[in-house]
Design a protein around this motif. Structure first.
Motif, PDB file in Angstrom:
ATOM      1  N   LEU A  49      74.166  87.297  32.558  1.00 42.32           N
ATOM      2  CA  LEU A  49      74.552  86.331  33.581  1.00 42.32           C
ATOM      3  C   LEU A  49      73.867  84.996  33.302  1.00 42.32           C
ATOM      4  CD1 LEU A  49      74.249  88.546  36.806  1.00 42.32           C
ATOM      5  CD2 LEU A  49      76.356  87.880  35.609  1.00 42.32           C
ATOM      6  N   PRO A  50      74.506  83.869  33.667  1.00 43.39           N
ATOM      7  CA  PRO A  50      73.884  82.557  33.462  1.00 43.39           C
ATOM      8  C   PRO A  50      72.520  82.485  34.133  1.00 43.39           C
ATOM      9  CG  PRO A  50      76.183  82.317  34.111  1.00 43.39           C
ATOM     10  CD  PRO A  50      75.838  83.768  34.292  1.00 43.39           C
ATOM     11  N   THR A  51      71.569  81.907  33.428  1.00 45.92           N
ATOM     12  CA  THR A  51      70.210  81.786  33.953  1.00 45.92           C
ATOM     13  C   THR A  51      69.899  80.324  34.246  1.00 45.92           C
ATOM     14  OG1 THR A  51      69.494  83.682  32.634  1.00 45.92           O
ATOM     15  CG2 THR A  51      67.770  82.244  33.504  1.00 45.92           C
ATOM     16  N   PRO A  52      69.709  79.956  35.513  1.00 47.29           N
ATOM     17  CA  PRO A  52      69.426  78.553  35.858  1.00 47.29           C
ATOM     18  C   PRO A  52      67.979  78.189  35.545  1.00 47.29           C
ATOM     19  CG  PRO A  52      69.395  79.881  37.838  1.00 47.29           C
ATOM     20  CD  PRO A  52      69.776  80.808  36.712  1.00 47.29           C
ATOM     21  N   CYS A  53      67.659  78.096  34.258  1.00 49.74           N
ATOM     22  CA  CYS A  53      66.280  77.828  33.838  1.00 49.74           C
ATOM     23  C   CYS A  53      66.220  76.489  33.117  1.00 49.74           C
ATOM     24  CB  CYS A  53      65.800  78.942  32.905  1.00 49.74           C
ATOM     25  SG  CYS A  53      64.095  78.723  32.308  1.00 49.74           S
ATOM     26  N   ARG A  54      65.246  75.676  33.481  1.00 54.66           N
ATOM     27  CA  ARG A  54      65.035  74.381  32.832  1.00 54.66           C
ATOM     28  C   ARG A  54      63.703  74.362  32.085  1.00 54.66           C
ATOM     29  NH1 ARG A  54      67.211  69.793  37.129  1.00 54.66           N
ATOM     30  NH2 ARG A  54      69.389  70.497  37.173  1.00 54.66           N
ATOM     31  N   GLY A  55      63.359  75.522  31.540  1.00 55.19           N
ATOM     32  CA  GLY A  55      62.113  75.622  30.792  1.00 55.19           C
ATOM     33  C   GLY A  55      61.007  76.305  31.547  1.00 55.19           C
ATOM     34  N   GLU A  56      61.296  76.734  32.780  1.00 53.42           N
ATOM     35  CA  GLU A  56      60.251  77.389  33.570  1.00 53.42           C
ATOM     36  C   GLU A  56      59.780  78.684  32.908  1.00 53.42           C
ATOM     37  OE1 GLU A  56      62.873  75.029  36.385  1.00 53.42           O
ATOM     38  OE2 GLU A  56      63.187  76.439  34.729  1.00 53.42           O
ATOM     39  N   CYS A  57      60.627  79.275  32.053  1.00 59.41           N
ATOM     40  CA  CYS A  57      60.248  80.538  31.418  1.00 59.41           C
ATOM     41  C   CYS A  57      59.191  80.349  30.334  1.00 59.41           C
ATOM     42  CB  CYS A  57      61.485  81.206  30.809  1.00 59.41           C
ATOM     43  SG  CYS A  57      62.198  80.303  29.417  1.00 59.41           S
ATOM     44  N   GLY A  58      58.947  79.093  29.936  1.00 63.31           N
ATOM     45  CA  GLY A  58      57.919  78.813  28.941  1.00 63.31           C
ATOM     46  C   GLY A  58      58.406  78.805  27.506  1.00 63.31           C
ATOM     47  N   SER A  59      59.664  79.134  27.260  1.00 61.77           N
ATOM     48  CA  SER A  59      60.204  79.158  25.903  1.00 61.77           C
ATOM     49  C   SER A  59      60.931  77.857  25.586  1.00 61.77           C
ATOM     50  CB  SER A  59      61.179  80.334  25.742  1.00 61.77           C
ATOM     51  OG  SER A  59      60.526  81.563  25.969  1.00 61.77           O
ATOM     52  N   PHE A  60      61.062  77.556  24.283  1.00 64.40           N
ATOM     53  CA  PHE A  60      61.870  76.431  23.846  1.00 64.40           C
ATOM     54  C   PHE A  60      63.349  76.817  23.908  1.00 64.40           C
ATOM     55  CE2 PHE A  60      58.235  74.994  20.828  1.00 64.40           C
ATOM     56  CZ  PHE A  60      57.570  74.424  21.900  1.00 64.40           C
ATOM     57  N   GLY A  61      64.206  75.792  23.884  1.00 66.68           N
ATOM     58  CA  GLY A  61      65.638  76.047  23.838  1.00 66.68           C
ATOM     59  C   GLY A  61      66.366  75.668  25.110  1.00 66.68           C
ATOM     60  N   HIS A  62      65.796  74.727  25.867  1.00 66.61           N
ATOM     61  CA  HIS A  62      66.415  74.305  27.120  1.00 66.61           C
ATOM     62  C   HIS A  62      66.949  72.873  27.025  1.00 66.61           C
ATOM     63  CE1 HIS A  62      63.851  77.704  28.280  1.00 66.61           C
ATOM     64  NE2 HIS A  62      64.762  77.925  29.216  1.00 66.61           N
ATOM     65  N   GLY A  63      67.377  72.495  25.837  1.00 70.58           N
ATOM     66  CA  GLY A  63      67.986  71.186  25.651  1.00 70.58           C
ATOM     67  C   GLY A  63      67.058  70.050  26.001  1.00 70.58           C
ATOM     68  N   VAL A  64      67.569  69.092  26.768  1.00 71.39           N
ATOM     69  CA  VAL A  64      66.795  67.892  27.081  1.00 71.39           C
ATOM     70  C   VAL A  64      65.532  68.223  27.870  1.00 71.39           C
ATOM     71  CG1 VAL A  64      67.975  67.370  29.261  1.00 71.39           C
ATOM     72  CG2 VAL A  64      67.069  65.509  27.863  1.00 71.39           C
ATOM     73  N   TYR A  65      65.505  69.394  28.515  1.00 69.64           N
ATOM     74  CA  TYR A  65      64.314  69.768  29.285  1.00 69.64           C
ATOM     75  C   TYR A  65      63.149  70.179  28.389  1.00 69.64           C
ATOM     76  CZ  TYR A  65      67.790  69.596  32.931  1.00 69.64           C
ATOM     77  OH  TYR A  65      68.786  69.173  33.767  1.00 69.64           O
ATOM     78  N   ASP A  66      63.411  70.329  27.081  1.00 68.64           N
ATOM     79  CA  ASP A  66      62.326  70.561  26.129  1.00 68.64           C
ATOM     80  C   ASP A  66      61.583  69.272  25.793  1.00 68.64           C
ATOM     81  OD1 ASP A  66      62.924  73.260  25.878  1.00 68.64           O
ATOM     82  OD2 ASP A  66      64.044  73.028  24.010  1.00 68.64           O
ATOM     83  N   ALA A  67      62.198  68.135  26.036  1.00 65.14           N
ATOM     84  CA  ALA A  67      61.690  66.849  25.544  1.00 65.14           C
ATOM     85  C   ALA A  67      60.279  66.576  26.033  1.00 65.14           C
ATOM     86  CB  ALA A  67      62.623  65.728  25.971  1.00 65.14           C
TER      87      ALA A  67
END
Length: 294
Positions: A49-67
């Motif tokens: 299922l889609p995960t509404p995460c903007r980097g809160e999980c601590g991993s890289f790979g969230h697009g512009v939210y990694d910046a």
């Protein structure tokens, strides 16, 4: 420099170097692939299922939210994306709250001319600022926005061929290598800071208010008289600008047919020739018609 950096491909190493230089200037950056998309795959790609995460999980790979503008994080991002040959600059984040005006080169559009007409119509000028030249000879104009305003992204809403990169968006940074070529800073602009977005332009970039204000019409027999007076009050250096603005207002309010002759006459009194006046009014008619079709 980390071992991963030393053994990176030349294009990837160059992208990292440019990204670090941008980070030193306070810009938040992220690695991009040659397709101009974020180079790191989402850690939630295989989630059922889609995960509404903007980097809160601590991993890289969230697009512009990694910046980030932290050099250590920037190096870690590029180490995780060793094939990245470009970098993105996040918009809408401190300290610059970057707003990007993307002047495209699509067939049949002249985005630079459209921006000039908007500037004439709304009485603003684009200040000296960072300008990035794209591989297709387009232009990205970098401006800074206020910290308490989120400028939305848009495509062609301002005018045909003009896209806006705001909160949640990013711009390809100068020095990036993509599948279409290299992005580079326009001569004399690379050292500049993003200049403040003119207030009149900022108003155009923001969503309209929920309950727009409608001004009361001029008294009977006086409709448009204020526009004519506005032109008559012109001084040298602002005659075309004022005439263009007044003509746009006349077209928007259905007064073009009755006001063209008085506006031309007023322009003649300020020192414009009849040809100059009619050319300016025709330009206002074209821009107003284009925005009406949008």
């Amino acid at each position: 420099m980390a071992t991963t950096d030393r053994h990176a491909a030349p294009a990837a190493a160059l992208a990292l170097a440019h990204a670090l230089a941008a980070a030193e200037r306070g810009l938040s950056v992220l690695p991009l692939s040659r397709t101009k998309l974020p180079a790191l795959r989402s850690p939630h790609h295989d989630d059922p299922l889609p995960t509404p995460c903007r980097g809160e999980c601590g991993s890289f790979g969230h697009g512009v939210y990694d910046a980030s503008s932290d050099p250590r994080r920037v190096r870690a991002l590029f180490a995780a994306a060793p094939r990245a040959t470009a970098y993105g600059v996040a918009c809408g984040v401190p300290p610059h709250h970057l707003v990007g005006v993307d002047l495209d080169t699509k067939p049949g559009t002249d985005s630079s001319a459209a921006l000039r007409e908007l500037a004439l119509r709304h009485l603003f000028t684009i200040p000296a600022t960072v300008v990035v030249i794209t591989p297709s000879d387009g232009r990205h104009v970098w401006l800074s926005g206020p910290p308490d305003v989120a400028v939305p992204n848009s495509v062609g809403r301002l005018a045909p061929g003009i896209d806006i990169r705001g909160a949640g968006g990013y711009l390809v940074g100068p020095g990036s290598l993509t599948a279409h070529g290299v992005y580079s800073a326009a001569p004399g602009t690379g050292h500049l800071r993003p200049a403040p977005c003119p207030p009149a332009l900022l108003r155009l970039l923001l969503p309209p208010p929920a309950h727009p204000y409608h001004a009361a019409p001029d008294p009977d027999g006086q409709r448009g008289a204020g526009l004519v007076q506005f032109v008559l009050a012109s001084h040298e250096g602002q005659r075309n600008t004022r005439l263009f603005w007044a003509a746009c207002r006349a077209h928007e309010n259905g007064l073009a047919e009755t006001l063209t002759a008085p506006l031309v006459a007023a322009a003649l009194q300020t020192g414009l020739t009849e040809q100059e006046a009619r050319t300016t009014i025709a330009s206002a008619a074209r821009l107003t018609a284009t925005r009406g079709r949008g």
